[in-house]
Design a protein around this motif. Structure first.
Motif, PDB file in Angstrom:
ATOM      1  N   ALA A   1       0.835  -1.209   0.000  1.00 27.48           N
ATOM      2  CA  ALA A   1       0.000   0.000   0.000  1.00 27.48           C
ATOM      3  C   ALA A   1       0.865   1.253   0.000  1.00 27.48           C
ATOM      4  O   ALA A   1       0.586   2.226  -0.706  1.00 27.48           O
ATOM      5  N   GLU A   2       1.966   1.207   0.788  1.00 24.56           N
ATOM      6  CA  GLU A   2       2.784   2.419   0.950  1.00 24.56           C
ATOM      7  C   GLU A   2       3.753   2.627  -0.212  1.00 24.56           C
ATOM      8  O   GLU A   2       4.074   3.749  -0.587  1.00 24.56           O
ATOM      9  N   GLU A   3       4.270   1.531  -0.762  1.00 22.32           N
ATOM     10  CA  GLU A   3       5.408   1.655  -1.680  1.00 22.32           C
ATOM     11  C   GLU A   3       5.093   1.394  -3.144  1.00 22.32           C
ATOM     12  O   GLU A   3       5.926   1.679  -4.010  1.00 22.32           O
ATOM     13  N   LEU A   4       3.926   0.797  -3.421  1.00 21.34           N
ATOM     14  CA  LEU A   4       3.632   0.412  -4.804  1.00 21.34           C
ATOM     15  C   LEU A   4       2.475   1.249  -5.331  1.00 21.34           C
ATOM     16  O   LEU A   4       1.373   1.196  -4.783  1.00 21.34           O
ATOM     17  N   GLY A   5       2.765   2.024  -6.384  1.00 25.77           N
ATOM     18  CA  GLY A   5       1.700   2.839  -6.981  1.00 25.77           C
ATOM     19  C   GLY A   5       0.636   1.937  -7.603  1.00 25.77           C
ATOM     20  O   GLY A   5       0.900   0.782  -7.932  1.00 25.77           O
ATOM     21  N   GLU A   6      -0.561   2.509  -7.777  1.00 27.27           N
ATOM     22  CA  GLU A   6      -1.715   1.741  -8.286  1.00 27.27           C
ATOM     23  C   GLU A   6      -1.417   0.996  -9.583  1.00 27.27           C
ATOM     24  O   GLU A   6      -1.900  -0.101  -9.807  1.00 27.27           O
ATOM     25  N   SER A   7      -0.606   1.628 -10.463  1.00 30.99           N
ATOM     26  CA  SER A   7      -0.372   0.978 -11.769  1.00 30.99           C
ATOM     27  C   SER A   7       1.036   0.396 -11.866  1.00 30.99           C
ATOM     28  O   SER A   7       1.508   0.060 -12.948  1.00 30.99           O
ATOM     29  N   GLU A   8       1.708   0.288 -10.707  1.00 30.04           N
ATOM     30  CA  GLU A   8       3.084  -0.226 -10.749  1.00 30.04           C
ATOM     31  C   GLU A   8       3.129  -1.752 -10.588  1.00 30.04           C
ATOM     32  O   GLU A   8       2.176  -2.375 -10.152  1.00 30.04           O
ATOM     33  N   VAL A   9       4.317  -2.273 -10.963  1.00 27.09           N
ATOM     34  CA  VAL A   9       4.537  -3.719 -10.840  1.00 27.09           C
ATOM     35  C   VAL A   9       5.546  -3.966  -9.723  1.00 27.09           C
ATOM     36  O   VAL A   9       6.629  -3.390  -9.709  1.00 27.09           O
TER      37      VAL A   9
END
Ligand SMILES: C[S@@+](CC[C@H](N)C(=O)[O-])C[C@H]1O[C@@H](n2cnc3c(N)ncnc32)[C@H](O)[C@@H]1O
Length: 252
Positions: free
Chosen positions: A97-105
């Motif tokens: 939740a903190e480190e991964l953007g919504e569209s990131e892998v």
């Protein structure tokens, strides 16, 4: 939706990496890297070497993931593992939740193959079960079992026969299964091979398989058990940790 790639990285040799794994590595924005303390430092170094050697795309991030200590199992091994997985699922969810953007892998690099004695798949499923929206896929890796067989140039099963993969703990508890001819033993902190009556068995043993300091020994269990115990103790003392696996086989 956030996406996680669970990538098997092989069992100790960076060249175990498959072409599929290299492609997947190059699609990852954020790697979540478990930090399990001293014993696993060497394993972390391999992961970092793989990223340096095989990732051509700049700008990926490394996020350390603190692994909580598992409580001693006592009599309830399954219960203590389940509690630990629940704790890990919380930690993973928070980091995603903190480190991964919504569209990131995101990428999770798994030692060997994710299908064998590894909790990553169960933990990611547990994160999803908590309601966190996440898609994931799995890239297979070369497991230590395959590395062991290749190093010894053996086929794991006899013709048309099964092979059992189990843990040192199970071998200690139940002995060598009556109905099996070929048993691969992993996760053996107790040198379980030394506890079975050695007559009639061969052993193919390997430590640090695939790595530069790989050690191999094989032969009649009655003749090599003591040597393996000595090699194991020396290597553990020299390196501070050891990973070993072996095939035990009933002789015809
Ligand atoms: C937590 S399990 C992980 C297995 C891993 N997923 C695999 O596919 O090999 C760790 C156990 O795998 C075995 N293992 C993993 N890598 C090894 C290596 N390079 N050499 C010898 N044994 C290894 C050891 O039995 C170790 O206790």
């Amino acid at each position: 939706m956030r996406r996680i790639r669970i990538i098997g990285i092989g069992a100790g040799n960076p060249e175990h990496l498959t072409l599929q794994a290299v492609r997947a590595l190059n699609e990852v924005d954020v790697f979540f890297v478990p930090d399990k303390g001293a014993e696993k430092a060497a394993l972390r170094e391999l992961r970092e070497e793989i990223c340096r050697r095989f990732i051509e795309r700049p700008g990926y991030r490394m996020v350390p993931l603190r692994i909580p200590q598992r409580a001693p199992a006592g009599s309830d091994y399954r219960g203590s593992v389940d509690d630990w997985h629940a704790e890990l699922a919380q930690a993973y969810e928070r980091l995603f939740a903190e480190e991964l953007g919504e569209s990131e892998v995101g990428g999770l690099l798994v030692w060997g193959d994710p299908a064998l004695y590894d909790s990553t798949l169960r933990i990611v499923e547990a994160v999803r079960a908590r309601g966190f929206a996440l898609d994931y896929d799995v890239v297979p890796g070369i497991s230590s079992v395959q590395a062991l067989a290749a190093a010894h140039r053996v086929v794991l099963n006899r013709i048309g026969e099964p092979v059992l993969i189990t843990t040192g703990r199970k071998l200690v508890e139940a002995g060598f299964p009556e109905d099996q001819g070929s048993v691969v033993v992993m996760l053996d902190g107790e040198q379980a091979f030394a506890g079975i009556a050695p007559e009639g068995f061969d052993i193919y043993w390997g430590a640090y398989l695939g790595a530069k300091n790989e050690i191999l020994a094989s032969g009649r269990l009655s003749e090599v058990a003591e040597e393996i115990k000595r090699l194991r103790a020396e290597a553990r003392a020299a390196n501070g940790w050891i990973m070993d696996a072996y095939l035990l086989r009933r002789r015809d």
